[in-house]
Design an enzyme around this catalytic site. Sequence first.
Site, PDB file in Angstrom:
ATOM      1  N   GLU A   1       0.855  -1.187   0.000  1.00 38.33           N
ATOM      2  CA  GLU A   1       0.000   0.000   0.000  1.00 38.33           C
ATOM      3  C   GLU A   1       0.889   1.235   0.000  1.00 38.33           C
ATOM      4  OE1 GLU A   1      -3.603   2.231   2.463  1.00 38.33           O
ATOM      5  OE2 GLU A   1      -2.252   0.870   3.531  1.00 38.33           O
TER       6      GLU A   1
ATOM      7  N   GLU B   1       4.562   5.011   4.113  1.00 38.96           N
ATOM      8  CA  GLU B   1       3.999   6.311   4.484  1.00 38.96           C
ATOM      9  C   GLU B   1       5.139   7.297   4.739  1.00 38.96           C
ATOM     10  OE1 GLU B   1       2.154   9.467   5.012  1.00 38.96           O
ATOM     11  OE2 GLU B   1       0.860   7.738   4.627  1.00 38.96           O
TER      12      GLU B   1
ATOM     13  N   ASP C   1      -2.916  11.727  -3.548  1.00 35.46           N
ATOM     14  CA  ASP C   1      -3.020  13.152  -3.858  1.00 35.46           C
ATOM     15  C   ASP C   1      -3.284  13.300  -5.358  1.00 35.46           C
ATOM     16  OD1 ASP C   1      -2.636  15.894  -4.327  1.00 35.46           O
ATOM     17  OD2 ASP C   1      -1.130  16.047  -2.739  1.00 35.46           O
TER      18      ASP C   1
ATOM     19  N   GLU D   1      -9.544   5.644   6.181  1.00 39.19           N
ATOM     20  CA  GLU D   1     -10.124   6.743   6.953  1.00 39.19           C
ATOM     21  C   GLU D   1     -10.818   7.749   6.037  1.00 39.19           C
ATOM     22  OE1 GLU D   1      -6.581   5.220   9.338  1.00 39.19           O
ATOM     23  OE2 GLU D   1      -6.930   5.777   7.256  1.00 39.19           O
ATOM     24  N   TYR D   2     -10.139   8.112   4.937  1.00 36.18           N
ATOM     25  CA  TYR D   2     -10.723   9.065   3.991  1.00 36.18           C
ATOM     26  C   TYR D   2     -11.991   8.507   3.361  1.00 36.18           C
ATOM     27  CZ  TYR D   2      -6.745  12.291   3.988  1.00 36.18           C
ATOM     28  OH  TYR D   2      -5.793  13.209   4.341  1.00 36.18           O
ATOM     29  N   GLU D   3     -11.950   7.242   3.013  1.00 36.62           N
ATOM     30  CA  GLU D   3     -13.106   6.614   2.373  1.00 36.62           C
ATOM     31  C   GLU D   3     -14.328   6.664   3.273  1.00 36.62           C
ATOM     32  OE1 GLU D   3     -14.202   2.271   0.352  1.00 36.62           O
ATOM     33  OE2 GLU D   3     -12.178   2.713   1.059  1.00 36.62           O
TER      34      GLU D   3
END
Length: 212
Positions: free
Chosen positions: A44, A69, A118, A192-194
Amino acid sequence: MRIRNKPWAEDYIKKNDSIAVLNPYEEKGNWNQLFTEKQKLALEIGTGKGQFIEGMAKKNPETNFIGIERDKNVLVSAIDKIKESELSNARLVYENARDLRDMFARDEIDTIYLNFSDPWPKTRHEKRRLTYKTFLEQYQNVLKDQGKIILKTDNRGFFEYTLVSFSQFGMKLEDVTLDLHELEDESNVMTEYEEKFSNKGQPIYRCIATFE
């Protein structure tokens, strides 16, 4: 929303080297040796706070997951999730991976996940988009034959750009979904964004592609 700086984050990452891989470039070609079992490898790119990788590792114990990340302030949350769940099939990397070929050997990865990357909407920033052709060249190198890229986003412009970019690169589109949650796909694990965007009624776009 800006993430609050955590001056202790780097030390915390180093202390949790059973989860965080501190020298990822030295693991090239040998990533499976970091896990209890030698299994399929999923990557990921942009792990954030770790909700996705934790959920996927729980749901798919037959796969080893690696999350990259570049923001130490959110990576510490991902470390906590993996630690609390006692997952042996998830590892994290604190790195801004400009070229995956420096970190992974040819044909080492089975699946790449691009979650809410992004979109870099300005034309002059096109080369920064994670589905620009130079990134696709990297993915093609590290993915095994028939290895998949699975992308999710809430940004329609970026999604449409990605479909064109994949097609122009000669990739095969196996799935294109304009409203993921309408499918009620039980295999889907939300980021989290989803979760945030979906709760606001925003459609989530997904595509699955392979290199031919």
